[in-house]
Enzyme design. Structure first.
Site, PDB file in Angstrom:
ATOM      1  N   ARG A  69      26.390  43.176  49.362  1.00  0.00           N
ATOM      2  CA  ARG A  69      27.383  43.603  48.354  1.00  0.00           C
ATOM      3  C   ARG A  69      27.127  45.034  47.892  1.00  0.00           C
ATOM      4  NH1 ARG A  69      28.477  40.027  43.429  1.00  0.00           N
ATOM      5  NH2 ARG A  69      30.076  41.606  43.092  1.00  0.00           N
ATOM      6  N   HIS A 118      28.498  41.621  32.434  1.00  0.00           N
ATOM      7  CA  HIS A 118      27.850  40.819  33.481  1.00  0.00           C
ATOM      8  C   HIS A 118      26.728  41.566  34.190  1.00  0.00           C
ATOM      9  CE1 HIS A 118      31.701  38.112  33.827  1.00  0.00           C
ATOM     10  NE2 HIS A 118      31.000  37.889  32.739  1.00  0.00           N
ATOM     11  N   SER A 189      41.342  38.135  35.258  1.00  0.00           N
ATOM     12  CA  SER A 189      42.122  36.911  35.454  1.00  0.00           C
ATOM     13  C   SER A 189      42.322  36.127  34.162  1.00  0.00           C
ATOM     14  CB  SER A 189      41.437  36.021  36.484  1.00  0.00           C
ATOM     15  OG  SER A 189      40.157  35.662  36.005  1.00  0.00           O
TER      16      SER A 189
HETATM   17  P1  OAD Z   1      39.060  37.634  39.216  1.00  0.00           P
HETATM   18  O1  OAD Z   1      38.758  37.813  40.654  1.00  0.00           O
HETATM   19  O2  OAD Z   1      38.978  36.278  38.626  1.00  0.00           O
HETATM   20  O3  OAD Z   1      40.548  38.165  38.921  1.00  0.00           O
HETATM   21  C1  OAD Z   1      40.968  39.432  39.358  1.00  0.00           C
HETATM   22  C2  OAD Z   1      42.283  39.730  38.682  1.00  0.00           C
HETATM   23  O4  OAD Z   1      42.702  41.032  39.119  1.00  0.00           O
HETATM   24  C3  OAD Z   1      43.417  38.771  39.052  1.00  0.00           C
HETATM   25  O5  OAD Z   1      44.114  38.396  37.873  1.00  0.00           O
HETATM   26  C4  OAD Z   1      44.307  39.585  39.991  1.00  0.00           C
HETATM   27  O6  OAD Z   1      45.681  39.228  39.862  1.00  0.00           O
HETATM   28  C5  OAD Z   1      44.078  40.999  39.480  1.00  0.00           C
HETATM   29  N1  OAD Z   1      44.267  42.075  40.445  1.00  0.00           N
HETATM   30  C6  OAD Z   1      43.982  42.091  41.773  1.00  0.00           C
HETATM   31  N2  OAD Z   1      44.231  43.295  42.315  1.00  0.00           N
HETATM   32  C7  OAD Z   1      44.691  44.087  41.309  1.00  0.00           C
HETATM   33  C8  OAD Z   1      45.111  45.446  41.203  1.00  0.00           C
HETATM   34  N3  OAD Z   1      45.114  46.258  42.268  1.00  0.00           N
HETATM   35  N4  OAD Z   1      45.514  45.916  39.998  1.00  0.00           N
HETATM   36  C9  OAD Z   1      45.526  45.094  38.903  1.00  0.00           C
HETATM   37  N5  OAD Z   1      45.127  43.811  38.934  1.00  0.00           N
HETATM   38  C10 OAD Z   1      44.718  43.299  40.103  1.00  0.00           C
HETATM   39  O7  OAD Z   1      38.165  38.670  38.402  1.00  0.00           O
HETATM   40  P2  OAD Z   1      37.689  38.672  36.887  1.00  0.00           P
HETATM   41  O8  OAD Z   1      38.733  38.172  35.955  1.00  0.00           O
HETATM   42  O9  OAD Z   1      37.115  40.008  36.660  1.00  0.00           O
HETATM   43  O10 OAD Z   1      31.422  36.522  36.851  1.00  0.00           O
HETATM   44  O11 OAD Z   1      36.532  37.611  36.880  1.00  0.00           O
HETATM   45  C11 OAD Z   1      35.456  37.936  37.662  1.00  0.00           C
HETATM   46  C12 OAD Z   1      34.209  37.290  37.128  1.00  0.00           C
HETATM   47  O12 OAD Z   1      34.200  35.992  37.682  1.00  0.00           O
HETATM   48  C13 OAD Z   1      33.053  38.042  37.672  1.00  0.00           C
HETATM   49  O13 OAD Z   1      32.571  38.967  36.747  1.00  0.00           O
HETATM   50  C14 OAD Z   1      32.120  36.963  38.038  1.00  0.00           C
HETATM   51  C15 OAD Z   1      33.051  35.850  38.494  1.00  0.00           C
HETATM   52  O14 OAD Z   1      32.621  34.579  38.341  1.00  0.00           O
HETATM   53  C16 OAD Z   1      30.092  36.412  36.963  1.00  0.00           C
HETATM   54  O15 OAD Z   1      29.516  36.681  37.980  1.00  0.00           O
HETATM   55  C17 OAD Z   1      29.410  35.950  35.712  1.00  0.00           C
END
Ligand code: OAD
Length: 251
Positions: A69, A118, A189
């Site tokens: 990664r 995180h 998300s």
């Molecule tokens: P997610 O992967 O759950 O969600 C990503 C979000 O970004 C989604 O709502 C997509 O629709 C949106 N998205 C994708 N491409 C995009 C773009 N070009 N512009 C705008 N939006 C876009 O990611 P997070 O909500 O950040 O936690 O959750 C991730 C966390 O879950 C991480 O930090 C990790 C994981 O479990 C830990 O490791 C503790």
């Protein structure tokens, strides 16, 4: 892009802004998000990779995954959304950037201060004595890096499932959410608590909460305004609005 008159007014005059970013803000840098059909958790099981028991069982495997990664992340570059947020930070007196991402791309874009909920994949610390490694660690296949101070196992400084978020960072993030006038949630998300609590808290405290995402999320209906599209398009447009309208104001 059409934005409301209220958002326009806030872009011109808000003195306190808080932004939460999630994996979506880095998607256009080529870093996979976690959820969705292309997401990391569709290909890898979180319980096998992102928890401390998995690490203690097989630290070499976890290091192999994190080294992979890190390599992907090192090859990636900050995108226009990261850069536009740096521009906003320079324009606004009280600006707080909170991120769920561990990829360090906000800092690489030039952000002065980032509240990392995180952790940060670039850092590693010893599971025994908690000393941080002074350099970025890339492990060779099958090897587990160890602490220079005590010989204990080094682990990436990221929050794994079942671990608590860094409490002081979280408190600061909540304080910023409570006092801001305008809150942006970008590429998150809304499924990952505690981070998802920040925009909700901001709204409760009277902030105008704007969601920027490619699609509706669990939080959409609780936001004041929703802007659908890529973060790399929308955030720079908002920043351009902001900087133009602030230039026009009499000093
Ligand atoms: P997610 O992967 O759950 O969600 C990503 C979000 O970004 C989604 O709502 C997509 O629709 C949106 N998205 C994708 N491409 C995009 C773009 N070009 N512009 C705008 N939006 C876009 O990611 P997070 O909500 O950040 O936690 O959750 C991730 C966390 O879950 C991480 O930090 C990790 C994981 O479990 C830990 O490791 C503790």
């Amino acid at each position: 892009m059409t934005i409301s008159a209220r958002l326009e007014a806030l872009l011109r005059a808000a003195e306190s802004i808080c932004v939460l970013t999630g994996a979506g803000v880095s998607a256009e840098s080529g870093i996979a998000t976690f959820r969705g059909p292309e997401g990391l958790w569709a290909r890898f099981k979180p319980e096998e990779l992102a928890n401390v028991d998995a690490f203690m069982r097989n630290p070499a495997l976890i290091w192999e995954w994190y080294t992979y990664r890190k390599t992907v992340i090192h090859q990636a570059q900050p995108n226009p959304a990261h850069h536009a947020l740096v521009g906003m930070e320079r324009l606004v007196r009280d600006f707080t950037l909170v991120t769920q991402n561990v990829d360090n791309l906000h800092a690489r874009a030039g952000a002065q201060k980032v509240l990392e909920l995180h952790g940060n994949i670039e850092r590693s610390y010893c599971v025994e004595c908690r000393t941080f490694a002074s350099e970025i660690i890339l492990a060779k296949q099958g090897e587990v890096p160890t602490c220079r101070a005590c010989g204990g196992l080094l682990r990436p400084d990221v929050v794994w499932f079942g671990e608590i978020l860094p409490q002081l960072v979280l408190q600061e993030a909540f304080r910023a959410s409570e006092r801001c006038e305008l809150f942006f949630t970008v590429g998150a998300s809304g499924l990952v608590y505690t981070a998802a609590g920040l925009p909700l808290r901001a709204r409760e405290c009277g902030a105008y909460v704007v969601e920027i995402n490619t699609e509706p999320t669990e939080l959409s209906h609780r936001c004041s305004e929703r802007l659908y599209g890529k973060a790399g398009d929308i955030v720079p447009e908002l920043f351009a609005h902001m900087s133009e309208s602030r230039k026009e104001q009499p000093s």
